[in-house]
Design a protein around this motif. Sequence first.
Motif, PDB file in Angstrom:
ATOM      1  N   ARG A 192       0.983  -1.166   0.053  1.00  0.00           N
ATOM      2  CA  ARG A 192      -0.074   0.207   0.163  1.00  0.00           C
ATOM      3  C   ARG A 192       0.795   1.235  -0.073  1.00  0.00           C
ATOM      4  O   ARG A 192       0.424   2.083  -0.825  1.00  0.00           O
ATOM      5  CB  ARG A 192      -0.850   0.057   1.331  1.00  0.00           C
ATOM      6  CG  ARG A 192      -1.898  -1.180   1.200  1.00  0.00           C
ATOM      7  CD  ARG A 192      -2.700  -1.124   2.568  1.00  0.00           C
ATOM      8  NE  ARG A 192      -3.526  -2.307   2.703  1.00  0.00           N
ATOM      9  CZ  ARG A 192      -4.897  -2.110   2.591  1.00  0.00           C
ATOM     10  NH1 ARG A 192      -5.591  -1.061   2.116  1.00  0.00           N
ATOM     11  NH2 ARG A 192      -5.636  -3.308   2.570  1.00  0.00           N
ATOM     12  N   VAL A 193       1.958   1.161   0.727  1.00  0.00           N
ATOM     13  CA  VAL A 193       2.944   2.441   0.881  1.00  0.00           C
ATOM     14  C   VAL A 193       3.522   2.702  -0.389  1.00  0.00           C
ATOM     15  O   VAL A 193       3.633   3.791  -0.705  1.00  0.00           O
ATOM     16  CB  VAL A 193       3.866   2.407   2.208  1.00  0.00           C
ATOM     17  CG1 VAL A 193       4.853   3.494   2.096  1.00  0.00           C
ATOM     18  CG2 VAL A 193       2.958   2.407   3.312  1.00  0.00           C
ATOM     19  N   ARG A 194       4.060   1.590  -1.036  1.00  0.00           N
ATOM     20  CA  ARG A 194       4.783   1.781  -2.363  1.00  0.00           C
ATOM     21  C   ARG A 194       3.940   2.463  -3.564  1.00  0.00           C
ATOM     22  O   ARG A 194       4.334   2.948  -4.187  1.00  0.00           O
ATOM     23  CB  ARG A 194       5.196   0.461  -2.816  1.00  0.00           C
ATOM     24  CG  ARG A 194       6.374  -0.040  -2.047  1.00  0.00           C
ATOM     25  CD  ARG A 194       7.080  -1.201  -2.661  1.00  0.00           C
ATOM     26  NE  ARG A 194       8.287  -1.952  -1.863  1.00  0.00           N
ATOM     27  CZ  ARG A 194       8.284  -2.793  -1.222  1.00  0.00           C
ATOM     28  NH1 ARG A 194       7.067  -3.415  -1.020  1.00  0.00           N
ATOM     29  NH2 ARG A 194       8.934  -3.257  -0.301  1.00  0.00           N
ATOM     30  N   SER A 195       2.544   2.427  -3.285  1.00  0.00           N
ATOM     31  CA  SER A 195       1.615   2.829  -4.306  1.00  0.00           C
ATOM     32  C   SER A 195       1.504   4.409  -4.061  1.00  0.00           C
ATOM     33  O   SER A 195       0.855   4.836  -4.931  1.00  0.00           O
ATOM     34  CB  SER A 195       0.377   1.999  -4.268  1.00  0.00           C
ATOM     35  OG  SER A 195      -0.501   2.359  -2.928  1.00  0.00           O
ATOM     36  N   MET A 196       2.126   5.060  -2.905  1.00  0.00           N
ATOM     37  CA  MET A 196       1.666   6.259  -2.579  1.00  0.00           C
ATOM     38  C   MET A 196       3.111   7.054  -2.928  1.00  0.00           C
ATOM     39  O   MET A 196       4.147   6.753  -2.854  1.00  0.00           O
ATOM     40  CB  MET A 196       1.336   6.352  -1.117  1.00  0.00           C
ATOM     41  CG  MET A 196       0.305   5.654  -0.617  1.00  0.00           C
ATOM     42  SD  MET A 196       0.212   5.834   1.238  1.00  0.00           S
ATOM     43  CE  MET A 196      -1.335   4.393   1.398  1.00  0.00           C
ATOM     44  N   GLU A 197       2.673   8.428  -3.166  1.00  0.00           N
ATOM     45  CA  GLU A 197       3.890   9.337  -3.489  1.00  0.00           C
ATOM     46  C   GLU A 197       4.449   9.594  -2.008  1.00  0.00           C
ATOM     47  O   GLU A 197       4.013   9.834  -1.002  1.00  0.00           O
ATOM     48  CB  GLU A 197       3.580  10.485  -3.947  1.00  0.00           C
ATOM     49  CG  GLU A 197       2.854  10.437  -5.198  1.00  0.00           C
ATOM     50  CD  GLU A 197       4.194  10.366  -6.342  1.00  0.00           C
ATOM     51  OE1 GLU A 197       5.072  10.841  -5.986  1.00  0.00           O
ATOM     52  OE2 GLU A 197       3.836   9.703  -7.403  1.00  0.00           O
ATOM     53  N   PRO A 198       5.859   9.340  -2.032  1.00  0.00           N
ATOM     54  CA  PRO A 198       6.545   9.557  -0.863  1.00  0.00           C
ATOM     55  C   PRO A 198       6.464  10.947  -0.280  1.00  0.00           C
ATOM     56  O   PRO A 198       6.354  11.796  -1.093  1.00  0.00           O
ATOM     57  CB  PRO A 198       8.162   9.212  -1.104  1.00  0.00           C
ATOM     58  CG  PRO A 198       7.864   8.344  -2.398  1.00  0.00           C
ATOM     59  CD  PRO A 198       6.919   8.776  -3.014  1.00  0.00           C
ATOM     60  N   ARG A 199       6.633  11.090   1.036  1.00  0.00           N
ATOM     61  CA  ARG A 199       6.402  12.583   1.539  1.00  0.00           C
ATOM     62  C   ARG A 199       7.726  13.210   1.331  1.00  0.00           C
ATOM     63  O   ARG A 199       9.039  12.879   0.896  1.00  0.00           O
ATOM     64  CB  ARG A 199       6.522  12.511   3.047  1.00  0.00           C
ATOM     65  CG  ARG A 199       7.817  12.025   3.784  1.00  0.00           C
ATOM     66  CD  ARG A 199       7.704  11.902   5.078  1.00  0.00           C
ATOM     67  NE  ARG A 199       7.470  13.406   5.769  1.00  0.00           N
ATOM     68  CZ  ARG A 199       8.224  14.496   5.921  1.00  0.00           C
ATOM     69  NH1 ARG A 199       9.505  13.827   5.649  1.00  0.00           N
ATOM     70  NH2 ARG A 199       7.905  15.314   6.507  1.00  0.00           N
ATOM     71  N   GLU A 200       7.569  14.546   1.216  1.00  0.00           N
ATOM     72  CA  GLU A 200       9.093  15.339   0.738  1.00  0.00           C
ATOM     73  C   GLU A 200      10.057  15.409   1.877  1.00  0.00           C
ATOM     74  O   GLU A 200       9.691  15.357   3.018  1.00  0.00           O
ATOM     75  CB  GLU A 200       8.662  16.727   0.289  1.00  0.00           C
ATOM     76  CG  GLU A 200       7.672  16.863  -0.776  1.00  0.00           C
ATOM     77  CD  GLU A 200       7.473  18.311  -1.065  1.00  0.00           C
ATOM     78  OE1 GLU A 200       8.019  19.247  -0.344  1.00  0.00           O
ATOM     79  OE2 GLU A 200       6.816  18.751  -2.063  1.00  0.00           O
ATOM     80  N   GLY A 201      11.317  15.225   1.391  1.00  0.00           N
ATOM     81  CA  GLY A 201      12.140  14.961   2.536  1.00  0.00           C
ATOM     82  C   GLY A 201      13.144  14.110   2.056  1.00  0.00           C
ATOM     83  O   GLY A 201      13.506  13.567   1.082  1.00  0.00           O
TER      84      GLY A 201
END
Length: 227
Positions: A192-201
Motif C-alpha cells: 500500500r505504501v509503495r503505491s503512494m507518493e513519498p513525503r517530501e524530504g
Amino acid sequence: MDSENVAEDFWLFGYGSLIWKPPPYYDKRLPGYITGYVRRFWQASEDHRGTPAFPGRVVTLVEQSYWESLGDTQGSTGSEQVWGAAYHIVPSKVEEVKDYLDIREINGYSVQYTTFYAAHPVSKQIRCLVYIGMPDNPQFLGALHPQDVAERINQSVGPSGENREYLLQLEESLKDLSTESGDVHISDLARRVRSMEPREGRPYGSQDLNPHKISSTEEQEEIEKGS
C-alpha cells in the motif's frame, strides 16, 4: 534465577527495528520465531518514527487470544509464528544493554518473557526478553484499518527517520531471516505504501539493512540519531 545466571543467559528477541538495528554487545544472533502472538502496526510512535503532534506507527505484539476479540479487518495471519531475531548479550554488558533498551523502548513498551524457537538448530528453545506495547499502554491504538495505517506511515517522520523507511526495512529484513519468515500484515502495508507518493524530504533507502555488531551503546545511539 540469581543475577549471575540471568546475565550469563540473557537473550533478547527483536521483531521490529531490532532485526536490522541490533543491540550493542551481542555475540550471537539467531533467526527464529515465537508463537501465540500477532504482529501489528498498532502502536503509536511519538519519539522515533513520529512526533507528539503527528505520531507514526510501529509494530507491537498482540496476544493471539486477545487479537481474535478485536475484529481486525485484515483477518487471520495464516500463521501463529512471529519471526524475528534473538540476540545473546555478552554477560558483562547485560545491565548496560538493559538500560539502553529501556530508553530505546520507553514509548509504551514493557518487558515480557517468552519462548523463542531458533530456526537453526531447530531443536533449540530459548527464554527471551521481549518488549511489547501492551493493550493498556497509552500508545496502543487497537485494531486499525490497514489503509489508514499505511497513509499515516507514508506521511510520518520522527527523530529516527521516516516511518515509511521503518516499514520497508522491516519487510526486507524479514525476508532475509528464512524462506518461511514473511508476514502478510507487513507485506500488505508495504504494498500500500509503495503505491503512494513519498513525503517530501530525505529519500528512503539511506540506511544499511544488514545487521552488524555495535561496540557500544553510545555508538548505537549515534546511529539512531543520524538515521
